[in-house]
Design an enzyme around this catalytic site. Structure first.
Site, PDB file in Angstrom:
ATOM      1  N   ASN A 201       1.271  32.799  -3.266  1.00  0.00           N
ATOM      2  CA  ASN A 201       1.334  33.639  -4.461  1.00  0.00           C
ATOM      3  C   ASN A 201      -0.061  33.706  -5.077  1.00  0.00           C
ATOM      4  O   ASN A 201      -0.729  32.666  -5.192  1.00  0.00           O
ATOM      5  CB  ASN A 201       2.322  33.060  -5.479  1.00  0.00           C
ATOM      6  CG  ASN A 201       3.747  33.090  -4.973  1.00  0.00           C
ATOM      7  OD1 ASN A 201       4.166  34.074  -4.372  1.00  0.00           O
ATOM      8  ND2 ASN A 201       4.497  32.023  -5.206  1.00  0.00           N
TER       9      ASN A 201
ATOM     10  N   HIS B 282      -2.048  27.054  -2.342  1.00  0.00           N
ATOM     11  CA  HIS B 282      -1.022  26.269  -1.641  1.00  0.00           C
ATOM     12  C   HIS B 282      -0.141  27.237  -0.894  1.00  0.00           C
ATOM     13  O   HIS B 282       0.278  28.266  -1.438  1.00  0.00           O
ATOM     14  CB  HIS B 282      -0.212  25.429  -2.629  1.00  0.00           C
ATOM     15  CG  HIS B 282       0.276  26.185  -3.821  1.00  0.00           C
ATOM     16  ND1 HIS B 282      -0.547  26.490  -4.884  1.00  0.00           N
ATOM     17  CD2 HIS B 282       1.472  26.726  -4.110  1.00  0.00           C
ATOM     18  CE1 HIS B 282       0.132  27.177  -5.773  1.00  0.00           C
ATOM     19  NE2 HIS B 282       1.368  27.346  -5.335  1.00  0.00           N
TER      20      HIS B 282
ATOM     21  N   ASP C 200       8.078  20.378  -2.591  1.00  0.00           N
ATOM     22  CA  ASP C 200       8.048  21.028  -3.901  1.00  0.00           C
ATOM     23  C   ASP C 200       9.031  20.319  -4.832  1.00  0.00           C
ATOM     24  O   ASP C 200      10.155  20.005  -4.453  1.00  0.00           O
ATOM     25  CB  ASP C 200       8.414  22.511  -3.763  1.00  0.00           C
ATOM     26  CG  ASP C 200       8.015  23.318  -4.987  1.00  0.00           C
ATOM     27  OD1 ASP C 200       7.135  24.183  -4.864  1.00  0.00           O
ATOM     28  OD2 ASP C 200       8.590  23.080  -6.081  1.00  0.00           O
TER      29      ASP C 200
HETATM   30  P1  5GP Z   1       3.147  28.847  -7.449  1.00  0.00           P
HETATM   31  O1  5GP Z   1       4.096  29.316  -8.523  1.00  0.00           O
HETATM   32  O2  5GP Z   1       1.770  28.559  -8.044  1.00  0.00           O
HETATM   33  O3  5GP Z   1       3.081  29.708  -6.237  1.00  0.00           O
HETATM   34  O4  5GP Z   1       3.756  27.475  -6.918  1.00  0.00           O
HETATM   35  C1  5GP Z   1       3.621  26.268  -7.619  1.00  0.00           C
HETATM   36  C2  5GP Z   1       4.698  25.355  -7.106  1.00  0.00           C
HETATM   37  O5  5GP Z   1       4.392  24.039  -7.500  1.00  0.00           O
HETATM   38  C3  5GP Z   1       6.080  25.673  -7.671  1.00  0.00           C
HETATM   39  O6  5GP Z   1       6.974  25.970  -6.612  1.00  0.00           O
HETATM   40  C4  5GP Z   1       6.460  24.406  -8.423  1.00  0.00           C
HETATM   41  O7  5GP Z   1       7.830  24.074  -8.292  1.00  0.00           O
HETATM   42  C5  5GP Z   1       5.572  23.369  -7.792  1.00  0.00           C
HETATM   43  N1  5GP Z   1       5.227  22.276  -8.649  1.00  0.00           N
HETATM   44  C6  5GP Z   1       4.883  22.326  -9.971  1.00  0.00           C
HETATM   45  N2  5GP Z   1       4.594  21.104 -10.441  1.00  0.00           N
HETATM   46  C7  5GP Z   1       4.756  20.248  -9.389  1.00  0.00           C
HETATM   47  C8  5GP Z   1       4.599  18.830  -9.252  1.00  0.00           C
HETATM   48  O8  5GP Z   1       4.247  18.100 -10.186  1.00  0.00           O
HETATM   49  N3  5GP Z   1       4.856  18.295  -8.029  1.00  0.00           N
HETATM   50  C9  5GP Z   1       5.244  19.073  -6.960  1.00  0.00           C
HETATM   51  N4  5GP Z   1       5.475  18.462  -5.801  1.00  0.00           N
HETATM   52  N5  5GP Z   1       5.390  20.411  -7.053  1.00  0.00           N
HETATM   53  C10 5GP Z   1       5.152  20.986  -8.263  1.00  0.00           C
END
Ligand code: 5GP
Ligand code: ZN
Length: 113
Positions: free
Chosen positions: A86, A99, A29
């Site tokens: 989530n 994810h 992440d």
């Molecule tokens: P969500 O909030 O949808 O459950 O998780 C999305 C995750 O993706 C977040 O923890 C955020 O830090 C991560 N994330 C967002 N943009 C990027 C990116 O460009 N690369 C990576 N590796 N992670 C990302």
């Protein structure tokens, strides 16, 4: 292609990959919330858990088994780790391609925020 994770999987945006196979990838992440914070992502675009069908049962199982394997590789299998999907707004989903978060390396509070 307007999905961030589809673009990372396609190699259009860099990712720090810790695992890749024919059905999934795992990347660090970019904004880690624990010393180990990995996202296990199916290659196929599925927007939310609400979009899963029975045909996806094996895929989802394999995501969890990969999370356990990565946790073990990093020495957290006995210490403990958390796996989280989530879904939608109140849970804070920000990327609409499912994810599995793997978090480890610090004490994790319960209930989560
Ligand atoms: P969500 O909030 O949808 O459950 O998780 C999305 C995750 O993706 C977040 O923890 C955020 O830090 C991560 N994330 C967002 N943009 C990027 C990116 O460009 N690369 C990576 N590796 N992670 C990302
Ligand atoms: Zn996608």
């Amino acid at each position: 292609m307007d999905c961030l994770f589809c673009r990372i999987i396609a190699g259009q945006i860099p990712g720090n990959f810790v695992h890749q196979d024919e059905t999934m990838v795992a990347i660090k992440d970019v904004n880690p919330q624990a010393p180990l914070h990995v996202l296990i992502i199916p290659r196929r675009h599925i927007a939310t858990l609400n979009d899963l069908s029975v045909e996806d049962d094996a895929l989802v199982g394999s995501l969890f088994r990969r999370a356990a394997a990565i946790a073990k590789e990093h020495g957290y299998d006995e210490r403990g780790y958390r796996t989280v999907f989530n879904t939608n707004g109140e849970a804070g989903q920000s990327v609409f391609h499912i994810h599995l978060h793997l978090l480890a390396g610090r004490g994790l509070e319960w209930p989560p925020g």
